[in-house]
Write a protein that holds these residues in place. Sequence first.
Motif, PDB file in Angstrom:
ATOM      1  N   ALA A  41      35.669   2.300 -26.229  1.00 59.88           N
ATOM      2  CA  ALA A  41      34.586   1.490 -26.789  1.00 59.88           C
ATOM      3  C   ALA A  41      34.770   1.273 -28.287  1.00 59.88           C
ATOM      4  N   ARG A  42      35.409   2.222 -28.958  1.00 60.85           N
ATOM      5  CA  ARG A  42      35.690   2.132 -30.393  1.00 60.85           C
ATOM      6  C   ARG A  42      34.437   1.958 -31.237  1.00 60.85           C
ATOM      7  N   GLU A  43      33.299   2.367 -30.703  1.00 63.12           N
ATOM      8  CA  GLU A  43      32.026   2.307 -31.425  1.00 63.12           C
ATOM      9  C   GLU A  43      31.777   3.642 -32.118  1.00 63.12           C
ATOM     10  N   PRO A  44      30.963   3.658 -33.194  1.00 60.80           N
ATOM     11  CA  PRO A  44      30.631   4.924 -33.850  1.00 60.80           C
ATOM     12  C   PRO A  44      29.966   5.900 -32.876  1.00 60.80           C
ATOM     13  N   VAL A  45      30.298   7.179 -33.018  1.00 60.10           N
ATOM     14  CA  VAL A  45      29.782   8.226 -32.140  1.00 60.10           C
ATOM     15  C   VAL A  45      29.017   9.235 -32.995  1.00 60.10           C
ATOM     16  N   PRO A  46      27.727   9.477 -32.683  1.00 62.75           N
ATOM     17  CA  PRO A  46      26.992  10.503 -33.425  1.00 62.75           C
ATOM     18  C   PRO A  46      27.657  11.862 -33.237  1.00 62.75           C
ATOM     19  N   ALA A  47      27.651  12.666 -34.290  1.00 65.95           N
ATOM     20  CA  ALA A  47      28.325  13.962 -34.226  1.00 65.95           C
ATOM     21  C   ALA A  47      27.487  15.035 -34.900  1.00 65.95           C
ATOM     22  N   GLU A  48      27.397  16.189 -34.284  1.00 65.00           N
ATOM     23  CA  GLU A  48      26.811  17.376 -34.900  1.00 65.00           C
ATOM     24  C   GLU A  48      27.992  18.202 -35.386  1.00 65.00           C
ATOM     25  N   LEU A  49      28.176  18.246 -36.686  1.00 65.28           N
ATOM     26  CA  LEU A  49      29.347  18.888 -37.278  1.00 65.28           C
ATOM     27  C   LEU A  49      29.039  20.319 -37.690  1.00 65.28           C
ATOM     28  N   GLN A  50      30.014  21.182 -37.499  1.00 66.04           N
ATOM     29  CA  GLN A  50      29.909  22.556 -37.987  1.00 66.04           C
ATOM     30  C   GLN A  50      30.885  22.706 -39.138  1.00 66.04           C
ATOM     31  N   LEU A  51      30.443  23.310 -40.223  1.00 66.83           N
ATOM     32  CA  LEU A  51      31.303  23.564 -41.372  1.00 66.83           C
ATOM     33  C   LEU A  51      31.779  25.000 -41.292  1.00 66.83           C
ATOM     34  N   ASP A  52      33.049  25.210 -41.562  1.00 65.66           N
ATOM     35  CA  ASP A  52      33.630  26.538 -41.439  1.00 65.66           C
ATOM     36  C   ASP A  52      34.659  26.738 -42.541  1.00 65.66           C
ATOM     37  N   GLY A  53      34.923  27.984 -42.868  1.00 65.95           N
ATOM     38  CA  GLY A  53      35.910  28.301 -43.887  1.00 65.95           C
ATOM     39  C   GLY A  53      37.315  28.127 -43.355  1.00 65.95           C
ATOM     40  N   GLY A  54      38.178  27.566 -44.165  1.00 67.63           N
ATOM     41  CA  GLY A  54      39.575  27.370 -43.789  1.00 67.63           C
ATOM     42  C   GLY A  54      40.495  28.111 -44.735  1.00 67.63           C
ATOM     43  N   LYS A  55      41.754  27.979 -44.502  1.00 64.73           N
ATOM     44  CA  LYS A  55      42.773  28.637 -45.305  1.00 64.73           C
ATOM     45  C   LYS A  55      42.756  28.102 -46.739  1.00 64.73           C
ATOM     46  N   GLY A  56      42.977  28.979 -47.688  1.00 62.12           N
ATOM     47  CA  GLY A  56      43.044  28.568 -49.084  1.00 62.12           C
ATOM     48  C   GLY A  56      41.719  28.109 -49.660  1.00 62.12           C
ATOM     49  N   GLY A  57      40.605  28.560 -49.082  1.00 61.90           N
ATOM     50  CA  GLY A  57      39.298  28.183 -49.606  1.00 61.90           C
ATOM     51  C   GLY A  57      38.815  26.815 -49.186  1.00 61.90           C
ATOM     52  N   ARG A  58      39.569  26.118 -48.333  1.00 57.91           N
ATOM     53  CA  ARG A  58      39.140  24.795 -47.856  1.00 57.91           C
ATOM     54  C   ARG A  58      37.950  24.949 -46.919  1.00 57.91           C
ATOM     55  N   VAL A  59      37.160  23.901 -46.795  1.00 59.25           N
ATOM     56  CA  VAL A  59      36.039  23.868 -45.861  1.00 59.25           C
ATOM     57  C   VAL A  59      36.389  22.843 -44.794  1.00 59.25           C
ATOM     58  N   VAL A  60      36.422  23.289 -43.532  1.00 54.25           N
ATOM     59  CA  VAL A  60      36.806  22.404 -42.432  1.00 54.25           C
ATOM     60  C   VAL A  60      35.574  21.940 -41.677  1.00 54.25           C
TER      61      VAL A  60
END
Length: 149
Positions: A41-60
């Motif tokens: 469909a290639r239409e926008p999809v609502p998303a519930e995102l979770q933020l988590d700690g990544g390597k080197g202090g990045r936030v994924v």
Amino acid sequence: MRLFGRHAEVRAEVGDGFVAGEAVALQTSFQAALTGRERSAREPVPAELQLDGGKGGRVVLVWRNVVVGFVPPAHEADLRGQLHRAGKDRLVCPGQVYRDGDVWRVWVGARPPAGAPEPEPGSDRLAAPPTRIFGLALPRPVDDDEDED
């Protein structure tokens, strides 16, 4: 009271929102997270995102148990602080997965602006993964500009 070790959800403060980084390198992740109907469909999809700690202090950014982006440098320190304050609780925020030309991207925030928002300069630092057939990477074509020394 938490049942069976489940953690509470804490809402992240993301201001007006932003486009997540590293979309070009994570297209395989988007293919895994999206359903066949959503991809076609290639239409926008609502998303519930979770933020988590990544390597080197990045936030994924995790959506449907798949890493689909990284918080760009301009927002990283603030969200890393929120992640630290959340402790063992899950830091979450609303978002939207959308097409930007040939690339799937993630808008982080409640309401994306009309049209495809531009990612911040420097937010896509990782190269696209190599094309693979049966798990074997295909060689990349050589640019004519690279041959000239």
